[in-house]
Design a protein around this motif. Sequence first.
Motif, PDB file in Angstrom:
ATOM      1  N   UNK A  95       0.825  -1.210   0.000  1.00 35.24           N
ATOM      2  CA  UNK A  95       0.000   0.000   0.000  1.00 35.24           C
ATOM      3  C   UNK A  95       0.860   1.261   0.000  1.00 35.24           C
ATOM      4  N   UNK A  96       1.988   1.217   0.708  1.00 38.40           N
ATOM      5  CA  UNK A  96       2.843   2.408   0.767  1.00 38.40           C
ATOM      6  C   UNK A  96       3.576   2.614  -0.548  1.00 38.40           C
ATOM      7  N   UNK A  97       4.127   1.532  -1.113  1.00 35.12           N
ATOM      8  CA  UNK A  97       4.801   1.697  -2.403  1.00 35.12           C
ATOM      9  C   UNK A  97       3.813   2.142  -3.483  1.00 35.12           C
ATOM     10  N   UNK A  98       2.607   1.601  -3.431  1.00 32.08           N
ATOM     11  CA  UNK A  98       1.591   2.017  -4.408  1.00 32.08           C
ATOM     12  C   UNK A  98       1.344   3.509  -4.329  1.00 32.08           C
ATOM     13  N   UNK A  99       1.176   4.025  -3.124  1.00 26.17           N
ATOM     14  CA  UNK A  99       0.855   5.436  -2.973  1.00 26.17           C
ATOM     15  C   UNK A  99       2.028   6.332  -3.337  1.00 26.17           C
ATOM     16  N   UNK A 100       3.240   5.902  -3.024  1.00 22.70           N
ATOM     17  CA  UNK A 100       4.407   6.697  -3.430  1.00 22.70           C
ATOM     18  C   UNK A 100       4.451   6.831  -4.949  1.00 22.70           C
ATOM     19  N   UNK A 101       4.087   5.763  -5.655  1.00 18.35           N
ATOM     20  CA  UNK A 101       4.139   5.789  -7.120  1.00 18.35           C
ATOM     21  C   UNK A 101       2.986   6.567  -7.740  1.00 18.35           C
ATOM     22  N   UNK A 122       0.660  -2.583  -9.641  1.00 24.27           N
ATOM     23  CA  UNK A 122       0.777  -1.321 -10.367  1.00 24.27           C
ATOM     24  C   UNK A 122      -0.184  -0.301  -9.780  1.00 24.27           C
ATOM     25  N   UNK A 123       0.145   0.968  -9.984  1.00 25.83           N
ATOM     26  CA  UNK A 123      -0.719   2.078  -9.582  1.00 25.83           C
ATOM     27  C   UNK A 123      -0.580   3.174 -10.630  1.00 25.83           C
ATOM     28  N   UNK A 124      -1.687   3.783 -11.012  1.00 32.20           N
ATOM     29  CA  UNK A 124      -1.661   4.837 -12.026  1.00 32.20           C
ATOM     30  C   UNK A 124      -2.490   6.027 -11.569  1.00 32.20           C
ATOM     31  N   UNK A 125      -2.303   7.152 -12.247  1.00 35.82           N
ATOM     32  CA  UNK A 125      -3.057   8.354 -11.939  1.00 35.82           C
ATOM     33  C   UNK A 125      -2.819   9.414 -12.988  1.00 35.82           C
ATOM     34  N   UNK A 150       2.132   5.651 -14.536  1.00 35.10           N
ATOM     35  CA  UNK A 150       1.876   4.298 -14.046  1.00 35.10           C
ATOM     36  C   UNK A 150       3.190   3.704 -13.565  1.00 35.10           C
ATOM     37  N   UNK A 151       3.159   3.172 -12.351  1.00 34.95           N
ATOM     38  CA  UNK A 151       4.329   2.522 -11.783  1.00 34.95           C
ATOM     39  C   UNK A 151       4.044   1.051 -11.540  1.00 34.95           C
ATOM     40  N   UNK A 152       4.932   0.183 -12.016  1.00 41.27           N
ATOM     41  CA  UNK A 152       4.827  -1.257 -11.805  1.00 41.27           C
ATOM     42  C   UNK A 152       5.857  -1.666 -10.760  1.00 41.27           C
ATOM     43  N   UNK A 153       5.496  -2.593  -9.868  1.00 42.14           N
ATOM     44  CA  UNK A 153       6.484  -3.077  -8.907  1.00 42.14           C
ATOM     45  C   UNK A 153       6.206  -4.525  -8.540  1.00 42.14           C
ATOM     46  N   UNK A 154       7.253  -5.207  -8.116  1.00 44.41           N
ATOM     47  CA  UNK A 154       7.166  -6.633  -7.806  1.00 44.41           C
ATOM     48  C   UNK A 154       7.335  -6.860  -6.308  1.00 44.41           C
TER      49      UNK A 154
END
Length: 614
Positions: free
Chosen positions: A271-277, A511-514, A522-526
């Motif tokens: 959740x934190x990495x998603x929001x940072x991205x 991933x998270x986009x905006x 859009x940021x993708x992370x594993x």
Amino acid sequence: MTRDAVCRIAAFSGYTGDKFGALKEQAEGSGAPILFGDYLAEMNIAWQALAIKADPTAGYEAIFLQHLRTAARTIAANKQKVLTNAGALNPRGLAEAVAALLKEEGVQLKVAYVLGDDVLARLPELEAAGETFHHLESDARHLRDWKLRGRILSANAYVGARGVRAALEAGADVVITGRVTDASPVIAAAAWWHGWRWDQYDALAGALLAGHCIECGAYVTGGNSSGFLAYKDEYYDLVMGIAEIEADGSFVITKQPPRAGKWNGVVDDVTVRSQILYEIQGNVYLNPDVQALLDDMEVRVVGRDRVRVDGVRGLAPPETTKIAVCAMAGYQAEAVVYACGLDVEEKFDTLKLQITHSLGGRDAINARFTTFDMTQYGVAAKDAETEAAATAMLRIFAQAESLDAFGPARSLKTMINPDGLGHFPGFHFPLTFGNMTPVPYIEYWPGRVRQSHLPLTVGFVGSPETIKVPAVGAGATLPVRPSDDYDAGEALIPAQWGSTTRGPIGLIVHARSGDKGGNANVGFFVRHDDEYPWLRALLTKAELARLMGKEFVGNRIERVELPGLKAVHFVIHDYLGKGVSSTWRLDSLAKGVAEYLRSKHVDLPDRFLVRGKI
């Protein structure tokens, strides 16, 4: 107020007061001495521009008053501070309404408001001083050349934390601002709490990221998370985030504990990495107070619902800041039509043909409307168990400079069914026609203005006291540092990863986009360190364009890697056209872009798939 070593700030709004009880909830249960509510976005600044045109006493987010009424006595008893940008285009008006509400509740709190972001009346003066308000995407595009220059309704600079901090230092209990950047109240609170100088850039950059993490309320506690399946059976009643900011700018993101053992959201590295991205420019996150460098940041879980973020570095603030100029662009309306069962695409094709023919052909449509889009959403399931599953939607969306474009009825109602009962089999549409009636819409100009031209003033309701806050001097700034932009350094070698299975990339990639103006990010992370080299090699600019499918129309793509987040981040330029307030896209905030891309198929290493899907 007793100052702990940590500045604890609890969020109570992610946009325009999105969860009604959040302020009361955080006032009563967060234990935070500072409560922070973000109410603004591009779209509601545009709405308020229209509202204040009709009523000069409007222009603020009035819903804040309802939220405050539920919590005012608790806030006073707990001696908590409340910081919010709900003042929008009229912070003084909201501050006066807040003071009146507190009087009705029998509560005495010092209410301050910050002015200076609204530069509508100053545009001629600033242009005479050399400001061109060039477009964020191009130094060659100037506001004076904008075709809507004569229809401007509002012009607000994105100002920083200094006015809010000055209000806190003067003893304010409630601080109302206009268009400060979303995270600026958090930066202000941390700087006031810890006594930071304005040149403690690493600390300020940490506070910026802490504010970014909690500014969207429940986004950091599980909202909009690609990991939602892990808690889908209890996915309700999410509390909002809390930031604990230390003296060096390092911080922990957390939340209230579960009530009576019930789940109320989660704070974890996802959740934190998603929001940072979310909605960042790249590896440099710009703010009027500091330029934050994200290359060396680290995110790690340090306890249940506790995630620590270290290593954010800062540079002096940029010499310019963003300015949002809103202008009346015309009128827009939309309608939906449904088709069911067999041959859905062909059914919609016949309707498109009928509409195009009735309006005189495509050339006539282009002459009449600035935008006229007919797009199918959804695919009808085959051999479906229900009619709903067998149904898809055609959305007709139109924009025009004049109401006359919508015909004598000034509605899309007759346009979407020009042949009456001569329609395709199963034609139906909603029996509510409100959206078919054209309404005004705003187009906005995202420009830049020098910070040296933006002094602020802090006022206090019921008092002649004012504080003049000097503009950020040119000597205290640096040129904007652009984010890096590079493609993958190593080519993907399939054999290196062993056997693979073709499937959606989202089975193993978050991933998270905006939205960022007219762009989408859009940021993708594993999940695991050994998956990151594969992700970096896979996600080239060309691969992103392939994943976009027909959505890719030659858009400029920027790419950067963020190792501390195990992420690859992209900016897709011009995805939203001219921005949220005027885009033709149904996904106007680009929030669905990440989930669309996660559904696209790639060759997935089986060694990662055996760990279980997200």
